[in-house]
Design a protein around this motif. Sequence first.
Motif: not given
Length: 483
Positions: A306-319, A356-363
């Motif tokens: 599982p990736l969940q998000s490609g954004s390091t910022k969002v991953l941090g907020e997701m714990n 949008e930048e976070d989402f593009l990191e996931t893409m």
Amino acid sequence: MYQEIDLDKININSEPPAEEPARQYYFMAKCRKWVQDFEQKNGRFPKACVVNMGCQMNARDSEKLRGILGTIGYQETDSEEADFVIYNTCTVRENANNKVYGRLGALSSYKKKNPGMMVALCGCMMQEPEVVEKLKTSYRFVNLVFGTHNIFKFAELLASAYESDKMIVDIWKDTEQIVEELPNERKYFFKSGVNIMFGCNNFCSYCIVPYVRGRERSRKPEDIIHEIEGLAKDGVVEVMLLGQNVNSYGKNLKEPVTFAELLQRIERIDGIERIRFMTSHPKDLSDELIEVMRHSKKICKHLHLPLQSGSTKVLGEMNRHYTKEQYLLLVDKLRAAVPDIALTTDIIVGYPGETEEDFLETMDVVQKVEYDSAFTFIYSKRTGTPAAKREDQVPEDVVKDRFERLLKEVQEIGAKKSLQYEGTIQEILVEEVNHQDSHLVTGRLSNNSVVHVPGDKSLIGKLIRVRLTECKGFYYLGEVIEE
């Protein structure tokens, strides 16, 4: 152990044993007396319907419920107009709870026609106190309610429900107890799930699972090996090792054992030809495990990561405890060790605060990794989690647009990846006769891809070589290679 127990030799007029699992066999014998009385009165055995609503951990639990009911004497049915209906619930998403309430509404009318009908609910949803209170006030016709930690007590709780005209509720907040040597009714005779651990310690900010499944508890390796050896003797050729995070297996044992070490021991079991496992958390996937996968002849060439998000910022907020770069490095290591491994994943779109930048990191990660397939989810609030309290929820139209873009990318990559195996010879484990065409059987490759080939039920449970003649997007048509 359960194959050696003779219920007829258990004295149900004595006091029940204190130790497990002997205590539960006592109550199975007691319940079977009730079933025999039902049969004498009605001229038939009572019918039971077990409805699984959740993940593979739930599916494994449902096999245990069916096994106990079968041992007691119930006949299994798919109809919810049965004498006993049990819902094994999921609560990962809030709409899962609403579906249960809807199903209970239908059961209410069935029970009016059959007052002797019994209704039970168990699983993750029952670990929420507000759910139990709602059942007590709005669904008082329910006979039995229990959770995830005491499923082994099913026979004992059922015996109590027979003897009471009130709702029996038995919810444990947590437990260290593991009782596994009980009957289970496998869906397939040739493959089986095997619990290696229970619970989760990760507390991802969007997830309710640690609150309803409890903290991590690993089974002793010798108990797991003993169970799998028994399955192999019973004709099982493929096992799926189950845990919320199998990569952290063994950390809480008195004598710690790594997941990699456990896999090596399972590989040595005669008769087991395929080993699968899920779910793997990226933060705990060790170099030792990758090395074991590199050299293994039995571990399937498929990993759900599982990736969940490609954004390091969002991953941090997701714990989630890893960065985009660490995840990609892990993928590189896996592909270097097992070049033909199929990677699948989970991705959440629209997590609170996602830009949008976070989402593009996931893409970007999706394009770099090139997943064979992905389970993509639109974020939905889950009451009781930190993420649900955030005020920066992403607008619905924005989330929908991102989700559609991601889905398109995932599907195009998956279709391209599938084409590379067209024309090759591979091995499949035949699982069933095809539901749409009885002249075909359906099986799976080591990488978990579905293949349909000409054949009949005599092939079920066998490993056979096939040529993949045509890729149909996310499955293959093939022909059997005669040995």
